[in-house]
Design an enzyme around this catalytic site. Structure first.
Site, PDB file in Angstrom:
ATOM      1  N   ARG A   9      14.332   9.825  11.091  1.00  0.00           N
ATOM      2  CA  ARG A   9      15.771   9.757  10.951  1.00  0.00           C
ATOM      3  C   ARG A   9      16.479   8.637  10.678  1.00  0.00           C
ATOM      4  O   ARG A   9      16.301   7.749  11.459  1.00  0.00           O
ATOM      5  CB  ARG A   9      16.403  10.584  12.326  1.00  0.00           C
ATOM      6  CG  ARG A   9      15.893  11.855  12.708  1.00  0.00           C
ATOM      7  CD  ARG A   9      16.675  12.891  11.844  1.00  0.00           C
ATOM      8  NE  ARG A   9      18.081  13.356  12.254  1.00  0.00           N
ATOM      9  CZ  ARG A   9      18.782  14.194  11.471  1.00  0.00           C
ATOM     10  NH1 ARG A   9      18.209  14.578  10.469  1.00  0.00           N
ATOM     11  NH2 ARG A   9      20.063  14.437  12.054  1.00  0.00           N
ATOM     12  N   VAL A  21       7.172  18.519  14.925  1.00  0.00           N
ATOM     13  CA  VAL A  21       6.957  19.555  15.589  1.00  0.00           C
ATOM     14  C   VAL A  21       6.684  20.945  14.516  1.00  0.00           C
ATOM     15  O   VAL A  21       7.687  21.158  13.754  1.00  0.00           O
ATOM     16  CB  VAL A  21       7.982  20.022  16.833  1.00  0.00           C
ATOM     17  CG1 VAL A  21       7.252  21.314  17.539  1.00  0.00           C
ATOM     18  CG2 VAL A  21       7.966  18.802  17.747  1.00  0.00           C
ATOM     19  N   ASP A  31      25.546  19.855  19.196  1.00  0.00           N
ATOM     20  CA  ASP A  31      25.449  20.580  18.158  1.00  0.00           C
ATOM     21  C   ASP A  31      24.512  21.670  18.359  1.00  0.00           C
ATOM     22  O   ASP A  31      23.401  22.107  18.005  1.00  0.00           O
ATOM     23  CB  ASP A  31      24.991  19.786  17.008  1.00  0.00           C
ATOM     24  CG  ASP A  31      25.074  20.488  15.446  1.00  0.00           C
ATOM     25  OD1 ASP A  31      25.538  21.446  15.538  1.00  0.00           O
ATOM     26  OD2 ASP A  31      24.391  19.788  14.639  1.00  0.00           O
ATOM     27  N   ASN A  90      19.355  24.122  14.663  1.00  0.00           N
ATOM     28  CA  ASN A  90      18.587  23.064  15.377  1.00  0.00           C
ATOM     29  C   ASN A  90      17.657  23.108  16.082  1.00  0.00           C
ATOM     30  O   ASN A  90      17.525  22.240  17.025  1.00  0.00           O
ATOM     31  CB  ASN A  90      19.862  22.117  15.879  1.00  0.00           C
ATOM     32  CG  ASN A  90      21.000  21.430  14.800  1.00  0.00           C
ATOM     33  OD1 ASN A  90      20.376  21.317  13.604  1.00  0.00           O
ATOM     34  ND2 ASN A  90      22.107  21.284  15.068  1.00  0.00           N
ATOM     35  N   ASP A 109      18.587  17.034  16.420  1.00  0.00           N
ATOM     36  CA  ASP A 109      20.040  16.721  16.060  1.00  0.00           C
ATOM     37  C   ASP A 109      20.928  16.656  17.540  1.00  0.00           C
ATOM     38  O   ASP A 109      21.759  17.434  17.598  1.00  0.00           O
ATOM     39  CB  ASP A 109      20.510  17.687  15.131  1.00  0.00           C
ATOM     40  CG  ASP A 109      20.133  17.684  13.645  1.00  0.00           C
ATOM     41  OD1 ASP A 109      18.797  16.728  13.627  1.00  0.00           O
ATOM     42  OD2 ASP A 109      20.556  18.487  12.973  1.00  0.00           O
ATOM     43  N   GLU A 144      22.855  13.846  17.685  1.00  0.00           N
ATOM     44  CA  GLU A 144      24.023  12.842  17.211  1.00  0.00           C
ATOM     45  C   GLU A 144      25.337  13.279  18.046  1.00  0.00           C
ATOM     46  O   GLU A 144      26.154  11.944  18.101  1.00  0.00           O
ATOM     47  CB  GLU A 144      23.920  12.428  15.889  1.00  0.00           C
ATOM     48  CG  GLU A 144      24.365  13.797  14.994  1.00  0.00           C
ATOM     49  CD  GLU A 144      23.973  13.394  13.334  1.00  0.00           C
ATOM     50  OE1 GLU A 144      23.710  12.368  13.185  1.00  0.00           O
ATOM     51  OE2 GLU A 144      24.227  14.362  12.651  1.00  0.00           O
TER      52      GLU A 144
END
Length: 362
Positions: free
Chosen positions: A65, A122, A231, A236, A249, A251
């Site tokens: 990322r 994964v 999120d 996700n 995710d 963030e």
């Protein structure tokens, strides 16, 4: 239909070369092979997929990322990769919520042009955003009612365990700056984000009306904060069959009332469902229904969700700010023209307006 927004101005081949050079400093003799930038790359942090080839450890599949390219008119004002790395470790250390194992954090931007972290990849499948999983032809739409019920139950269970298992004090490093309780600080941060999005550009009367309605609906007792994923949506999550095996995710993670995640989960499904119905298809009206999600969460946690009109509106409002930024980003790259009414840039402006008017859930 408008073209899919570009997600980067970076050169994938250059990234692959630099990644291989950096990997050798962390694992001497290792090579990054099969480096790809997935077509489904998001519009916030970027993802690179690759395998590690090494004479010692066996081949390992990884995901990297990378903080967003500043030249690509970023969706968010900043990308703190150390924060995301630390959040993944926090969840792994304190819960049984499945998250990818993080391997390395690189905060020096010289390696790839921006900070990044590497985690194990994964295997599994993710409900797609394009075309949305609510459309005919997606694996989730083609599933049986029982299979979707299983996935829904397992996903709500993720939220319940996350909220119950992470000690709230351990998540304080994620708290937005400002005064007031966790909910007030969360909303204040969203106001600041909106101000950043419209700086020098047209304001959104609809978004501003939504903020005004939020104040009228403000909960009398917002509740104690938990670690909010931020999120929290099935797009996700990586699933093995219909069981979640990796939550992605982080963030937007922050301390917030439980209902912030619940509202996001419920509304983001409705967002995709509404788009599907508008296209003339039936969508998935009985999946992730608000009443069922709330009831299941209450059974699992003993906490009955409160003020959900507020929290689903807040989810739609937060999503609208992101959508407005994405649209202005497309305009910056010449992919779309800015209309006279900026509210029409928000894909879900009709449903957000109905929420502001208090008629959406009728």
């Amino acid at each position: 239909m408008a073209p899919r927004p570009r997600t980067s101005t970076r050169d994938p081949e250059d990234l692959a070369r630099r990644l291989t050079a950096w990997l050798g400093t962390r694992l001497p003799g290792a090579k990054a092979v099969g480096v790809t930038v997935p077509a489904s790359n998001g519009m916030s942090s970027e993802t690179l997929l690759f395998d590690i080839e090494h004479p010692g450890p066996p081949l390992r599949s990884c995901a990297l990322r990378l903080a967003a390219d500043p030249a690509a008119y970023t969706v968010f004002p900043e990308y703190d990769m150390a924060r995301q790395y630390r959040t993944l470790k926090l969840v792994a250390d304190h819960t049984d919520v499945p998250v990818p194992r993080v391997l390395w954090l690189e905060e020096d931007p010289d390696a790839l042009g921006a900070p990044f972290f590497v985690m194990e990849r994964v295997a599994g499948r993710v409900p797609p955003d394009v075309m949305p999983y609510t459309y005919e032809g997606s694996w989730l739409h083609a599933a049986s009612d029982a299979e979707r019920e299983h996935l829904e139950a397992a996903t709500v269970g993720l939220l319940a365990r996350l909220h119950d298992q992470v000690p709230s004090e351990e998540a304080e490093f994620l708290a937005p700056a400002g005064e007031g309780d966790a909910l007030r600080r969360h909303v204040t941060a969203q106001r600041a984000y909106y101000a950043w999005v419209i700086d020098g550009l047209a304001r959104s009367p609809l978004i501003e009306a939504a903020f005004e309605r939020l104040e009228r609906l403000w909960p009398r007792e917002p509740g104690e904060p938990v670690l909010s994923w931020g999120d929290a949506r099935i797009g996700n999550v990586v699933y093995d069959g219909f069981d979640p095996v990796a939550v992605l995710d982080w963030e937007m993670a922050a301390p917030a009332p439980r209902e912030v995640d619940l509202g996001w989960t419920i509304y983001l499904h409705r967002f995709f469902h509404d788009l599907t119905v508008t296209s003339g298809q039936s969508g998935l009206p009985d999946f992730l229904r608000r009443d069922r999600v709330e009831a299941r969460y209450a059974r699992l946690t003993g906490h009955t969700p409160r003020d959900m009109e507020f929290h689903t509106l807040y989810a739609a409002l937060r999503h609208a700010i992101v959508m407005l930024r994405v649209a202005y980003r497309q305009a910056y790259f010449g992919e779309v023209a800015v209309p006279a009414d900026p509210d029409t840039l928000i894909l879900h402006h009709d449903s957000l307006r109905a929420m502001v008017q208090g008629s959406y859930w009728d």
